[in-house]
Enzyme design. Structure first.
Site, PDB file in Angstrom:
ATOM      1  N   CYS A   1       6.871-112.332  -3.114  1.00 50.48           N
ATOM      2  CA  CYS A   1       8.213-111.871  -3.495  1.00 50.48           C
ATOM      3  C   CYS A   1       8.488-112.117  -4.982  1.00 50.48           C
ATOM      4  O   CYS A   1       9.542-111.773  -5.493  1.00 50.48           O
ATOM      5  CB  CYS A   1       9.293-112.557  -2.663  1.00 50.48           C
ATOM      6  SG  CYS A   1       9.554-114.251  -3.129  1.00 50.48           S
TER       7      CYS A   1
ATOM      8  N   LYS B   1       9.561-119.742  -7.729  1.00 54.93           N
ATOM      9  CA  LYS B   1       8.103-119.628  -7.612  1.00 54.93           C
ATOM     10  C   LYS B   1       7.477-119.140  -8.923  1.00 54.93           C
ATOM     11  O   LYS B   1       6.373-119.557  -9.295  1.00 54.93           O
ATOM     12  CB  LYS B   1       7.734-118.712  -6.444  1.00 54.93           C
ATOM     13  CG  LYS B   1       8.019-119.333  -5.081  1.00 54.93           C
ATOM     14  CD  LYS B   1       7.230-120.627  -4.896  1.00 54.93           C
ATOM     15  CE  LYS B   1       7.457-121.287  -3.558  1.00 54.93           C
ATOM     16  NZ  LYS B   1       6.624-122.497  -3.366  1.00 54.93           N
TER      17      LYS B   1
ATOM     18  N   HIS C   1      11.045-115.586   9.432  1.00 54.56           N
ATOM     19  CA  HIS C   1      10.497-114.331   8.929  1.00 54.56           C
ATOM     20  C   HIS C   1      10.388-113.348  10.093  1.00 54.56           C
ATOM     21  O   HIS C   1      10.611-113.697  11.240  1.00 54.56           O
ATOM     22  CB  HIS C   1       9.116-114.576   8.297  1.00 54.56           C
ATOM     23  CG  HIS C   1       9.177-115.364   7.036  1.00 54.56           C
ATOM     24  ND1 HIS C   1       8.991-116.728   6.999  1.00 54.56           N
ATOM     25  CD2 HIS C   1       9.425-114.996   5.761  1.00 54.56           C
ATOM     26  CE1 HIS C   1       9.111-117.160   5.755  1.00 54.56           C
ATOM     27  NE2 HIS C   1       9.376-116.121   4.988  1.00 54.56           N
TER      28      HIS C   1
ATOM     29  N   TYR D   1      14.448-117.557  -4.678  1.00 58.45           N
ATOM     30  CA  TYR D   1      13.147-118.109  -4.312  1.00 58.45           C
ATOM     31  C   TYR D   1      12.076-117.599  -5.284  1.00 58.45           C
ATOM     32  O   TYR D   1      11.219-118.358  -5.738  1.00 58.45           O
ATOM     33  CB  TYR D   1      12.821-117.682  -2.879  1.00 58.45           C
ATOM     34  CG  TYR D   1      11.539-118.191  -2.300  1.00 58.45           C
ATOM     35  CD1 TYR D   1      10.471-117.322  -2.070  1.00 58.45           C
ATOM     36  CD2 TYR D   1      11.377-119.525  -1.941  1.00 58.45           C
ATOM     37  CE1 TYR D   1       9.292-117.771  -1.500  1.00 58.45           C
ATOM     38  CE2 TYR D   1      10.194-119.976  -1.373  1.00 58.45           C
ATOM     39  CZ  TYR D   1       9.158-119.099  -1.153  1.00 58.45           C
ATOM     40  OH  TYR D   1       7.991-119.541  -0.593  1.00 58.45           O
TER      41      TYR D   1
END
Ligand code: GFB
Length: 314
Positions: free
Chosen positions: A115, A146, A185, A142
């Protein structure tokens, strides 16, 4: 620089996040290596606390670290808890990477996610697509955390010569996954929904969104094997994509899960829920060139995951 081999045998190897799906798979995979696996029980250390991390690393002196600890979740959790997804992940990675450098850890592998790439990156997505366009809003928090982790590893490599590498797995699934319907998920959510619809004799089960987004999936055992492979064979500043190379629409996935679970009902769509990124199929050719390829096909991986779910759903 590729191909710098690193021998894990005889080494103290810390799996940060050993309780999570990826961490647990790494512990199982590392049992095949002749190394000493270190784990920090959740009750003992809050990885967001710099002093606790610094003290723990100083006492336990890992020689290699798999940084698999993170605050993770599906599209809804990411979209509704942005502060946690940004803050927790920033603190965890910064604390562990800094403690690793201060304590002379020989090698660290940081785990990111697909992502991190722009919402409309050309497909399949190469590592060079990073930071070339706007992110998907539902998980930009997020993603930014990352991306910062990738940059931390690159900065420490550049300034201190630290052998810290980054791997970007695609959407993962498998034993040990989170089956909570709000925070999970898509695969565990659909599996649980199909299971409960079958048991309840429901006429249909509901998926979120239009069903048209496409997703690439990799079984977590394949992912763990790829991460150990990279730890042993890769040393470089660029992150490396870790995927299966094939994707399916969410609707195709739902029908596959229904078949695996044995639910013959219909499929309803809750279009009030977000679709997220339309597609995020990664180009995994760099990993293939290094010599690794996945081994678990989606349908057999789903069947094994459902067996695990049935054994552990209590
Ligand atoms: O797996 P998922 O939550 O994450 O959603 P992302 C994938 C697709 O499945 C989305 C659809 O289009 C969802 O709308 N979907 C359909 C469902 N039914 C469901 C359901 O019942 N539950 C869930 N969760 N999805 C995540 C990022 O994006 O990918 C994370 O938010 C991380 O940060 C992860 O990067 C790997 O693939 O959309």
């Amino acid at each position: 620089m590729n191909g710098a081999s690193y021998d894990l045998s005889g080494k103290r190897v810390w799996v940060a996040g050993h309780n999570g799906m990826v961490g647990a798979a790494l512990v199982r995979r590392l049992a095949q290596e002749r190394c000493e696996i270190l784990t920090a029980p959740r009750g003992e250390i809050d990885l967001r606390n710099q002093k606790m991390v610094s003290d723990w690393v100083g006492v336990n002196r890992p020689q290699a670290i798999f940084l698999a600890a993170a605050k993770v979740g599906g599209i809804l959790a990411n979209d509704t808890r942005p502060a946690e997804f940004l803050y927790d992940n920033l603190m965890i990675e910064a604390n562990i990477i800094q403690a690793a450098q201060v304590n002379g850890v020989e090698k660290l592998l940081f785990l990111g996610s697909s992502c991190i790439y722009p919402k409309f990156a050309p497909q399949p997505i190469t590592e060079e697509a990073l930071l070339t366009g706007p992110l998907e809003p539902t998980n930009e928090w997020y993603a930014i955390a990352k991306i910062a982790g990738i940059k931390l590893c690159q900065a420490y490599r550049r300034q201190y010569g630290s052998d810290f590498i980054s791997a970007m797995p695609t959407n993962l699934y498998g034993p040990g996954d989170n089956f909570d319907l709000q925070s999970s998920h898509v695969i565990p959510a659909l599996m649980r929904k199909a299971h409960e619809a079958k048991l309840g004799g429901a006429a249909a089960m509901t998926i979120w969104g239009s069903g048209t987004p496409r997703r690439e999936f990799l079984h977590v055992e394949d992912c763990a094997d790829a991460l150990v492979f990279l730890m042993k064979t890769y040393s470089g500043g660029s992150h490396i994509n870790v995927g299966s190379g094939t994707d399916v629409t969410i609707e195709e996935l739902a029908r596959l899960v229904m078949r695996v679970v044995g639910f013959g009902g219909g499929l309803a769509k809750d279009v009030s829920k977000p679709d997220g990124t339309p597609r995020k199929l990664m180009d995994n050719s760099r990993l293939a060139e290094l010599g690794w390829k996945p081994g678990i096909a989606l349908e057999s991986g789903l069947a094994g995951t459902y067996e695990w779910f049935l054994r552990n759903r209590a």
